[in-house]
Design an enzyme around this catalytic site. Structure first.
Site, PDB file in Angstrom:
ATOM      1  N   ASN A   7       0.857  -1.186   0.000  1.00  0.00           N
ATOM      2  CA  ASN A   7       0.000   0.000   0.000  1.00  0.00           C
ATOM      3  C   ASN A   7       0.895   1.239   0.000  1.00  0.00           C
ATOM      4  OD1 ASN A   7      -1.415   2.285   1.096  1.00  0.00           O
ATOM      5  ND2 ASN A   7      -3.103   0.912   1.560  1.00  0.00           N
ATOM      6  N   HIS A  10       0.920   6.291   1.758  1.00  0.00           N
ATOM      7  CA  HIS A  10       1.652   7.285   2.550  1.00  0.00           C
ATOM      8  C   HIS A  10       2.805   7.938   1.804  1.00  0.00           C
ATOM      9  CE1 HIS A  10      -1.126   6.789   5.605  1.00  0.00           C
ATOM     10  NE2 HIS A  10      -0.788   5.547   5.898  1.00  0.00           N
ATOM     11  N   HIS A  43      -5.698   3.633  -1.777  1.00  0.00           N
ATOM     12  CA  HIS A  43      -7.038   3.966  -1.286  1.00  0.00           C
ATOM     13  C   HIS A  43      -7.383   5.364  -1.795  1.00  0.00           C
ATOM     14  CE1 HIS A  43      -9.865   4.234   2.501  1.00  0.00           C
ATOM     15  NE2 HIS A  43     -10.476   4.562   1.371  1.00  0.00           N
ATOM     16  N   ARG A  45      -9.595   8.071  -1.342  1.00  0.00           N
ATOM     17  CA  ARG A  45     -10.590   8.496  -0.342  1.00  0.00           C
ATOM     18  C   ARG A  45     -11.445   9.617  -0.885  1.00  0.00           C
ATOM     19  NH1 ARG A  45      -9.016   6.636   5.095  1.00  0.00           N
ATOM     20  NH2 ARG A  45     -10.795   7.865   5.765  1.00  0.00           N
ATOM     21  N   ARG A  49      -7.256  12.821   0.516  1.00  0.00           N
ATOM     22  CA  ARG A  49      -6.185  13.322   1.395  1.00  0.00           C
ATOM     23  C   ARG A  49      -4.808  12.817   0.987  1.00  0.00           C
ATOM     24  NH1 ARG A  49      -7.423  10.034   6.939  1.00  0.00           N
ATOM     25  NH2 ARG A  49      -9.415  11.061   6.716  1.00  0.00           N
ATOM     26  N   GLU A  70      -8.683   0.379  -3.004  1.00  0.00           N
ATOM     27  CA  GLU A  70      -9.574   0.405  -1.837  1.00  0.00           C
ATOM     28  C   GLU A  70     -10.469   1.625  -1.989  1.00  0.00           C
ATOM     29  OE1 GLU A  70      -7.048   0.845   1.521  1.00  0.00           O
ATOM     30  OE2 GLU A  70      -6.129  -1.097   1.280  1.00  0.00           O
ATOM     31  N   THR A 101      -8.484   3.609   8.115  1.00  0.00           N
ATOM     32  CA  THR A 101      -9.675   2.771   8.156  1.00  0.00           C
ATOM     33  C   THR A 101      -9.762   2.120   9.535  1.00  0.00           C
ATOM     34  OG1 THR A 101      -9.105   2.304   5.875  1.00  0.00           O
ATOM     35  CG2 THR A 101     -10.923   1.055   6.802  1.00  0.00           C
ATOM     36  N   GLU A 148     -11.010  -9.611   2.637  1.00  0.00           N
ATOM     37  CA  GLU A 148      -9.790  -9.183   3.329  1.00  0.00           C
ATOM     38  C   GLU A 148     -10.151  -9.047   4.800  1.00  0.00           C
ATOM     39  OE1 GLU A 148      -7.370  -6.092   1.635  1.00  0.00           O
ATOM     40  OE2 GLU A 148      -6.506  -5.574   3.586  1.00  0.00           O
ATOM     41  N   HIS A 188      -4.040  -4.643   7.428  1.00  0.00           N
ATOM     42  CA  HIS A 188      -4.158  -3.522   8.363  1.00  0.00           C
ATOM     43  C   HIS A 188      -3.346  -3.732   9.636  1.00  0.00           C
ATOM     44  CE1 HIS A 188      -5.606   0.131  10.161  1.00  0.00           C
ATOM     45  NE2 HIS A 188      -6.053   0.443   8.962  1.00  0.00           N
TER      46      HIS A 188
HETATM   47  N1  PXP Z   1      -5.929  -3.190   3.841  1.00  0.00           N
HETATM   48  C1  PXP Z   1      -6.913  -2.265   3.887  1.00  0.00           C
HETATM   49  C2  PXP Z   1      -8.268  -2.655   3.432  1.00  0.00           C
HETATM   50  C3  PXP Z   1      -6.662  -0.944   4.322  1.00  0.00           C
HETATM   51  O1  PXP Z   1      -7.660  -0.044   4.373  1.00  0.00           O
HETATM   52  C4  PXP Z   1      -5.337  -0.594   4.678  1.00  0.00           C
HETATM   53  C5  PXP Z   1      -5.014   0.816   5.077  1.00  0.00           C
HETATM   54  O2  PXP Z   1      -5.275   1.676   4.015  1.00  0.00           O
HETATM   55  C6  PXP Z   1      -4.335  -1.586   4.607  1.00  0.00           C
HETATM   56  C7  PXP Z   1      -4.662  -2.873   4.209  1.00  0.00           C
HETATM   57  C8  PXP Z   1      -2.919  -1.293   4.969  1.00  0.00           C
HETATM   58  O3  PXP Z   1      -2.832  -1.037   6.329  1.00  0.00           O
HETATM   59  P1  PXP Z   1      -1.467  -0.554   6.964  1.00  0.00           P
HETATM   60  O4  PXP Z   1      -1.134   0.771   6.310  1.00  0.00           O
HETATM   61  O5  PXP Z   1      -1.766  -0.439   8.413  1.00  0.00           O
HETATM   62  O6  PXP Z   1      -0.446  -1.599   6.640  1.00  0.00           O
END
Ligand code: PXP
Length: 234
Positions: A7, A10, A43, A45, A49, A70, A101, A148, A188
């Site tokens: 992901n 960030h 993601h 959003r 953001r 996402e 999330t 998931e 997550h």
């Molecule tokens: N899976 C989903 C569905 C998420 O919403 C997120 C965060 O955007 C992640 C995985 C990744 O989570 P993390 O950034 O805590 O590894």
């Protein structure tokens, strides 16, 4: 062997801090792929953001592995996804004021249309839910292709007895997901300390991990970045 979805939200968070052009998430996706990522997860959003619409459009054209989008199950997002056609859409809950999330999706009949429209557009649909057996049955009933499992609660626990109980819950949820013929994914809050334990369950096909990878990248790259600037100013 499980697949790794990276992901890169960030990277975009950092770019948006200055609303400038760096760091470039497209470049991050490429580096992740060149180093073994099996999928890039973003993601988009409602408040934009971090990831922007242009990121989604360019990533769709440049990604060499798979693109997992996402998003909330809103009409706006279903339209965007149906136009761009990522490989997978993961439906997530979304609240404007949340930092990330916060929990799994509270699946209900209202999601049936979104899932059906996305599948008609040729997109695999995954739903991000808590390790709750009823929710998993409902995901199947709503025709989701994958589940998931939200591992955020597991990631935040400190007491071994509680961790063990949560791992068991996650394992049971994963077993049911597999039995119902859906793909089993986890994500997550997973990091360099807590991921192995879930890998050892030997049931997850895919892990989606973001924050801990980007956080580690800051420190694996900071020394080089300072040294290079030092050479310029000397
Ligand atoms: N899976 C989903 C569905 C998420 O919403 C997120 C965060 O955007 C992640 C995985 C990744 O989570 P993390 O950034 O805590 O590894």
């Amino acid at each position: 062997m499980a697949l790794l979805g990276v992901n890169i939200d960030h990277i975009a968070t950092l770019r948006e801090a200055r609303q400038g052009i760096e760091p470039e998430p497209i470049y991050a996706a490429s580096v992740a792929e060149q180093n073994g990522a099996d999928q890039i997860t973003i993601h988009l959003r409602e408040d934009r953001r971090h990831i922007q619409d242009r990121d989604l459009k360019i990533l769709k054209k440049t990604i060499q592995t798979k693109l997992n989008l996402e998003m909330a199950a809103t009409n706006e997002m279903v339209k965007i996804a149906s136009d761009i056609k990522p490989d997978t859409v993961t439906l997530v809950p979304e609240k404007r004021e949340e930092l990330t999330t916060e929990g799994g999706l509270n699946l209900s009949e209202v999601h049936r249309n979104a899932i059906s429209s996305l599948k008609k557009a040729g997109i695999e649909v995954s739903v991000f839910i808590e390790p709750d057996l009823e929710m998993i049955e409902l995901a199947k009933d709503l025709d989701a292709d994958a589940v998931e499992i939200h591992t955020g609660r597991y990631a935040n626990l400190k007491k071994e007895s509680e961790i063990q109980a949560e791992v068991e819950k996650i394992n049971n949820a994963a077993i049911l997901t597999e039995k119902l013929g859906m793909r089993v994914v986890a994500g997550h809050g997973l990091n360099y300390h807590n991921t192995q334990r879930l890998v050892e369950l030997n049931i997850f096909e895919e892990f989606n991990i973001g924050h801990s990878i980007i956080s580690r990248a800051v420190f694996s790259g900071l020394a080089e970045a300072v040294l290079t600037m030092k050479l310029i100013v000397e």
